[in-house]
Design an enzyme around this catalytic site. Sequence first.
Site, PDB file in Angstrom:
ATOM      1  N   PHE A 153       0.815  -1.231   0.000  1.00 62.68           N
ATOM      2  CA  PHE A 153       0.000   0.000   0.000  1.00 62.68           C
ATOM      3  C   PHE A 153       0.839   1.267   0.000  1.00 62.68           C
ATOM      4  O   PHE A 153       0.372   2.327  -0.383  1.00 62.68           O
ATOM      5  CB  PHE A 153      -0.941   0.002   1.230  1.00 62.68           C
ATOM      6  N   SER A 230       5.307  -6.980   3.336  1.00 64.15           N
ATOM      7  CA  SER A 230       5.901  -7.300   4.635  1.00 64.15           C
ATOM      8  C   SER A 230       6.697  -8.604   4.544  1.00 64.15           C
ATOM      9  O   SER A 230       6.455  -9.427   3.655  1.00 64.15           O
ATOM     10  CB  SER A 230       4.787  -7.426   5.671  1.00 64.15           C
ATOM     11  N   CYS A 285       9.484   1.864   3.362  1.00 71.74           N
ATOM     12  CA  CYS A 285      10.386   0.755   3.710  1.00 71.74           C
ATOM     13  C   CYS A 285      11.807   1.258   3.927  1.00 71.74           C
ATOM     14  O   CYS A 285      12.633   0.550   4.486  1.00 71.74           O
ATOM     15  CB  CYS A 285      10.376  -0.304   2.624  1.00 71.74           C
TER      16      CYS A 285
HETATM   17  P1  NAD Z   1       1.501  -6.599   3.011  1.00 71.04           P
HETATM   18  O1  NAD Z   1       2.535  -7.660   3.095  1.00 71.04           O
HETATM   19  O2  NAD Z   1       0.368  -6.605   3.956  1.00 71.04           O
HETATM   20  O3  NAD Z   1       0.833  -6.622   1.538  1.00 71.04           O
HETATM   21  C1  NAD Z   1       1.614  -6.647   0.367  1.00 71.04           C
HETATM   22  C2  NAD Z   1       0.824  -7.364  -0.725  1.00 71.04           C
HETATM   23  O4  NAD Z   1       0.582  -8.711  -0.301  1.00 71.04           O
HETATM   24  C3  NAD Z   1      -0.527  -6.734  -1.002  1.00 71.04           C
HETATM   25  O5  NAD Z   1      -0.751  -6.709  -2.396  1.00 71.04           O
HETATM   26  C4  NAD Z   1      -1.500  -7.655  -0.281  1.00 71.04           C
HETATM   27  O6  NAD Z   1      -2.753  -7.736  -0.914  1.00 71.04           O
HETATM   28  C5  NAD Z   1      -0.799  -8.994  -0.346  1.00 71.04           C
HETATM   29  N1  NAD Z   1      -1.127  -9.840   0.815  1.00 71.04           N
HETATM   30  C6  NAD Z   1      -1.454  -9.427   2.069  1.00 71.04           C
HETATM   31  N2  NAD Z   1      -1.669 -10.489   2.866  1.00 71.04           N
HETATM   32  C7  NAD Z   1      -1.457 -11.588   2.113  1.00 71.04           C
HETATM   33  C8  NAD Z   1      -1.524 -12.981   2.375  1.00 71.04           C
HETATM   34  N3  NAD Z   1      -1.840 -13.461   3.594  1.00 71.04           N
HETATM   35  N4  NAD Z   1      -1.242 -13.838   1.377  1.00 71.04           N
HETATM   36  C9  NAD Z   1      -0.914 -13.378   0.154  1.00 71.04           C
HETATM   37  N5  NAD Z   1      -0.848 -12.065  -0.149  1.00 71.04           N
HETATM   38  C10 NAD Z   1      -1.108 -11.184   0.811  1.00 71.04           C
HETATM   39  O7  NAD Z   1       2.284  -5.202   3.052  1.00 71.04           O
HETATM   40  P2  NAD Z   1       1.680  -3.732   3.142  1.00 71.04           P
HETATM   41  O8  NAD Z   1       1.149  -3.521   4.518  1.00 71.04           O
HETATM   42  O9  NAD Z   1       0.783  -3.459   1.993  1.00 71.04           O
HETATM   43  O10 NAD Z   1       2.999  -2.863   2.930  1.00 71.04           O
HETATM   44  C11 NAD Z   1       3.881  -2.532   3.955  1.00 71.04           C
HETATM   45  C12 NAD Z   1       5.022  -3.510   4.028  1.00 71.04           C
HETATM   46  O11 NAD Z   1       5.722  -3.535   2.784  1.00 71.04           O
HETATM   47  C13 NAD Z   1       6.069  -3.109   5.066  1.00 71.04           C
HETATM   48  O12 NAD Z   1       6.501  -4.273   5.715  1.00 71.04           O
HETATM   49  C14 NAD Z   1       7.182  -2.491   4.234  1.00 71.04           C
HETATM   50  O13 NAD Z   1       8.464  -2.532   4.820  1.00 71.04           O
HETATM   51  C15 NAD Z   1       7.123  -3.349   3.015  1.00 71.04           C
HETATM   52  N6  NAD Z   1       7.743  -2.679   1.877  1.00 71.04           N
HETATM   53  C16 NAD Z   1       8.969  -3.117   1.501  1.00 71.04           C
HETATM   54  C17 NAD Z   1       9.622  -2.497   0.455  1.00 71.04           C
HETATM   55  C18 NAD Z   1      10.975  -2.956   0.021  1.00 71.04           C
HETATM   56  O14 NAD Z   1      11.448  -2.497  -0.993  1.00 71.04           O
HETATM   57  N7  NAD Z   1      11.646  -3.847   0.732  1.00 71.04           N
HETATM   58  C19 NAD Z   1       9.004  -1.428  -0.218  1.00 71.04           C
HETATM   59  C20 NAD Z   1       7.741  -1.030   0.196  1.00 71.04           C
HETATM   60  C21 NAD Z   1       7.117  -1.661   1.258  1.00 71.04           C
END
Ligand code: NAD
Length: 500
Positions: A153, A230, A285
């Site tokens: 997000f 995440s 992130c």
């Molecule tokens: P999230 O892991 O909740 O969601 C990411 C994606 O995974 C979304 O499209 C979501 O729909 C999907 N998803 C969620 N739960 C799932 C499940 N149980 N099974 C399969 N898919 C699932 O992450 P978020 O809250 O949207 O974003 C924030 C996180 O992203 C933070 O941990 C941040 O550090 C990380 N992030 C990392 C980077 C990087 O480059 N390392 C960049 C941006 C964000």
Amino acid sequence: MTDSLPVISHWINGAEHPSTSGRTAEVFDPALGTATKRVALANRAEIDEAVAAAKAAQPAWGDLSLARRQTVLFKFRELLNERKPELAEIVTSEHGKVLSDALGEISRGQEVVEYACGMADHLKGEFSEQVSTGVDVHSSRQPLGVVGIISPFNFPAMVPAWFFPIAIAAGNAVILKPSEKDPSASMWIAALWKEAGLPDGVFTVLNGDKEAVDGLLEHPDVAAISFVGSTPIARYVYENGTRNGKRVQALGGAKNHMLVLPDADLDLAADAAINAGFGSAGERCMAISVLVAVEPVADGLIEKIKERMNALTVGDGRRNCDMGPLVTKAHRDKVASYIEIAEQDGAEVVVDGRDVTPDGAPSGFWLGPTLIDDVPVTSRVYTEEIFGPVLAVVRVSSYDEGVKLIDSGAFGNGTAIFTNDGGAARRFQRDIQVGMIGINVPIPVPVATFSFGGWKDSMFGDTKAHGAEGVKFFTQLKAVTTRWLDPSHGGINLGFPQND
Ligand code: NAD
């Protein structure tokens, strides 16, 4: 009642595609604290339909000359550059970040589009002449087919743009599964691709949740997955995607430290801590979430940070504020709960964001910038990713103690050192076990010509995002050995070919 809200569906075959799944989720305006739309959540039939459309479109697109593909990329870049304020408004209305920050993320995404405009150069292969008598060898890179992008997000425009420009320019068809919290940016981008002349089916938006992710991970016609989110989900996506034979890069969470040495310019360090700790409400992130102060700098540095925090304004991102709300109420409450944990664990809450007076609707998901001193490294405030405007301070007595602390963590996304000592900075950049390093730069996100990605639990897979690594990820290498026959090559020889 939110049943009457507009529903964001999918983008399949170059057009909006009404959803048939019957499942939707609410999409909020975080500054208002109210649901403004619903988003469709795809089922298996819709996933199959999206993949089939992408699969049908990809061969012709991959076969088009690089010159023609690049014409579409250049047009997309021009349209994006002209219209990015529109996209920024969409990002702010669903994510909450202030407009200038939304524009900033779009510009960083645009950088990758510009990099992909040079795909003819990036795809140049290698050639060795006369490797054996009369034999030449060359290599080329070809598209993978249909590739999936699953995004978080916090950067609804930039993170997808780390991947899709390169994937598309390299001749693949892309299926983007954006975060269900802020899906509209992806739909806007899809319409822009259409206007730029991209053939239908080459860029698809499949909205959804776990079911859509699992569908892409399991679909035999999806060749590769780029995931950002995440750490637990990144690990899940990596393990399941690779088990199903896919190429996977999965970027995960972070806990980024900023090490401040006693010789640092404390005004510069305080500015940097504010910008990197509270920009985008800490939902980055690459945000700095731990300040590691090498004594005796801590008291002076905290004083300077406090002064600056007092001047920060929190409010609706469409107004002239420094920091917006958090993305959802649940996330706001989770972040706030870490302030309670800090109190219970004996840390000192120096500035408490729960007391904030926002310039926005009282129902918005507000939490002000928070500074917590003397955080025990055993506290969950230190060990867990908070992903909000909470900056923890840990005091250490030496450079070595600071480096040891940073290296002991599970994550390895980004880190920064603040110092005027070139020798110490050089030692830090060589020693530290983290993927992206800033030297007097608090958010060291590499430019598009380099590649983005962390180490340890911050990334699974060995090929990073954008730059040369991105081109490598979205293409497969072919090696061609050529000999133009003449009579001297006749004769039978069943032995393994040897060069002579
Ligand atoms: P999230 O892991 O909740 O969601 C990411 C994606 O995974 C979304 O499209 C979501 O729909 C999907 N998803 C969620 N739960 C799932 C499940 N149980 N099974 C399969 N898919 C699932 O992450 P978020 O809250 O949207 O974003 C924030 C996180 O992203 C933070 O941990 C941040 O550090 C990380 N992030 C990392 C980077 C990087 O480059 N390392 C960049 C941006 C964000």
